[in-house]
Enzyme design. Structure first.
Site, PDB file in Angstrom:
ATOM      1  N   THR A  14      50.310  37.252  33.448  1.00  9.84           N
ATOM      2  CA  THR A  14      51.321  36.591  34.013  1.00  9.84           C
ATOM      3  C   THR A  14      51.043  34.799  32.949  1.00  9.84           C
ATOM      4  OG1 THR A  14      50.701  36.580  36.438  1.00  9.84           O
ATOM      5  CG2 THR A  14      51.235  34.550  35.887  1.00  9.84           C
ATOM      6  N   ASP A  54      51.493  43.833  31.268  1.00  6.73           N
ATOM      7  CA  ASP A  54      51.278  43.480  32.403  1.00  6.73           C
ATOM      8  C   ASP A  54      49.857  44.161  32.856  1.00  6.73           C
ATOM      9  OD1 ASP A  54      50.401  43.311  35.479  1.00  6.73           O
ATOM     10  OD2 ASP A  54      52.316  42.621  35.516  1.00  6.73           O
ATOM     11  N   SER A  55      48.893  43.874  33.068  1.00  7.66           N
ATOM     12  CA  SER A  55      47.477  44.189  33.100  1.00  7.66           C
ATOM     13  C   SER A  55      47.304  45.417  34.246  1.00  7.66           C
ATOM     14  CB  SER A  55      46.442  43.675  33.061  1.00  7.66           C
ATOM     15  OG  SER A  55      45.726  43.031  34.320  1.00  7.66           O
ATOM     16  N   GLN A 251      31.579  48.466  49.279  1.00  7.54           N
ATOM     17  CA  GLN A 251      32.964  47.750  50.213  1.00  7.54           C
ATOM     18  C   GLN A 251      32.584  46.427  50.408  1.00  7.54           C
ATOM     19  OE1 GLN A 251      31.706  48.177  55.282  1.00  7.54           O
ATOM     20  NE2 GLN A 251      33.966  48.830  54.828  1.00  7.54           N
TER      21      GLN A 251
HETATM   22  N1  ASP Z   1      50.143  41.558  37.726  1.00  6.10           N
HETATM   23  C1  ASP Z   1      49.635  40.078  36.118  1.00  6.10           C
HETATM   24  C2  ASP Z   1      48.815  41.324  35.328  1.00  6.10           C
HETATM   25  O1  ASP Z   1      48.038  41.321  35.676  1.00  6.10           O
HETATM   26  C3  ASP Z   1      48.960  39.321  37.320  1.00  6.10           C
HETATM   27  C4  ASP Z   1      48.495  37.646  36.698  1.00  6.10           C
HETATM   28  O2  ASP Z   1      48.326  37.847  35.366  1.00  6.10           O
HETATM   29  O3  ASP Z   1      47.760  36.472  37.321  1.00  6.10           O
HETATM   30  O4  ASP Z   1      49.121  40.901  33.951  1.00  6.10           O
END
Ligand code: ASP
Length: 317
Positions: A14, A54-55, A251
């Site tokens: 992000t 995107d991770s 959990q």
């Molecule tokens: N979906 C994004 C990612 O993991 C979320 C983020 O970076 O906050 O690349």
């Protein structure tokens, strides 16, 4: 003499994203412009990992690419900063702490919940903090996020929207794998399933995974209980017969598992499930992946997963 420069490895996430018709996607230039605004270019070299992702799309191959870059430049830089998506940032932090034996420099992972060039972004603050902390932190793998410095192998993403998205838990050990010189351990292509139990859940899914996967992380209840279900018991028996490692985690966010506490968890010990104690799911997954890549058999994999490696266990274990 070791340089005081920082190598910034930008992987995506992000922090460097821009809008697209289908939602936020990785774009080039945002982190670069932030470095200009922070007047950090003089002390920072930027390397973009290609392609930016995107991770959510990260794999152990990406952990290997990052550890290879750090190993290749370990002697050339005083510190490393990694800009990374938050969704799997804690997995990458655990993986790097485990893969880089003898790491002697700070590696600081950071990211953002709001892209750098959107109003209300937390990206510039996190990036500035990470670059500053990189010059001060002890060697090891750390997460700098929303003003907190967290131990990489003891951290989790705990909020999907708030800026303060990560929590960390203590450890008596530093977040690094000690060693006299840098040795990089690579992850392989093992097929690992992450399986939670739930009341009345379809145990056939777990049964199938135990028959086909190379290793399992089993997310149990509380201190390590599971339903006393004949299909689950048969599945665990099948895993034991195939000599594949099954690691139990809890959990709960704190306390972890203590297998054997309840009769309702007895089938786990009976079938040789490895007690993940209070490892995060992220750390347990990365450690199991590395065990499968580097240990020859189940006995060695069990010993590897059980032994403290890089501060992935809490103070009491
Ligand atoms: N979906 C994004 C990612 O993991 C979320 C983020 O970076 O906050 O690349």
């Amino acid at each position: 003499m070791t340089s005081s420069r920082t190598l910034l490895l930008h992987t995506g996430g992000t922090i460097g994203m821009a809008p697209s018709p289908e939602g936020l996607h990785p774009a080039t230039g945002l982190v670069e412009r932030a470095l200009d605004r922070l007047e950090a270019r003089g002390a920072v070299d930027l390397q973009r990992l290609d392609p930016l992702i995107d991770s959510a799309n990260a794999t152990p191959e990406d952990w290997n690419r990052l550890s290879a870059e750090i190993a290749a430049h370990h002697a050339d830089y005083g510190s490393f900063v990694i800009t990374h998506g938050t969704d799997t940032l804690a997995f990458t932090a655990s993986a790097l702490a485990m893969a880089l034996e003898g790491l002697d420099k700070p590696v600081i992972l950071t990211g953002a919940m709001v892209p750098l060039e959107q109003p209300g972004s937390d990206g510039e603050r996190n990036l500035a903090d990470a670059l500053r902390i990189a010059g001060e932190a002890e060697p090891g793998v750390w997460i700098q996020f929303a003003g907190q410095l967290l131990r990489g192998p003891r951290a989790r993403k705990v909020h999907s929207a708030a800026h303060d998205a990560f929590s960390g838990w203590p450890s008596e050990r530093m977040p690094r794998r000690a060693g006299p010189r840098l040795i990089r351990h690579a992850f392989g292509r093992a097929s690992i399933a992450v399986l939670p139990v739930a009341p009345g859940c379809a145990m056939q899914v777990i049964e199938h995974a135990m028959k086909v996967c190379d290793g399992i992380v089993l997310r149990c209840y509380g201190s390590g209980t599971v339903p006393n279900d004949p299909v689950l018991a048969g599945a665990l028996q099948a895993a034991a017969a195939r000599a594949i490692p099954v690691v139990a985690v809890s959990q709960t966010l704190e306390g972890g598992t203590t297998l054997g506490t309840y009769e309702a968890g007895a089938i786990l010990l009976r079938h040789g499930v490895i007690d993940g104690r209070d490892m995060t799911l992220e750390a347990a997954y990365a450690k199991l992946a590395l065990a499968l890549a580097t240990c020859p058999d189940l006995a060695a994999q069990r010993a590897f997963v059980e032994a403290p490696l890089c501060g992935e266990f809490g103070p009491t274990t």
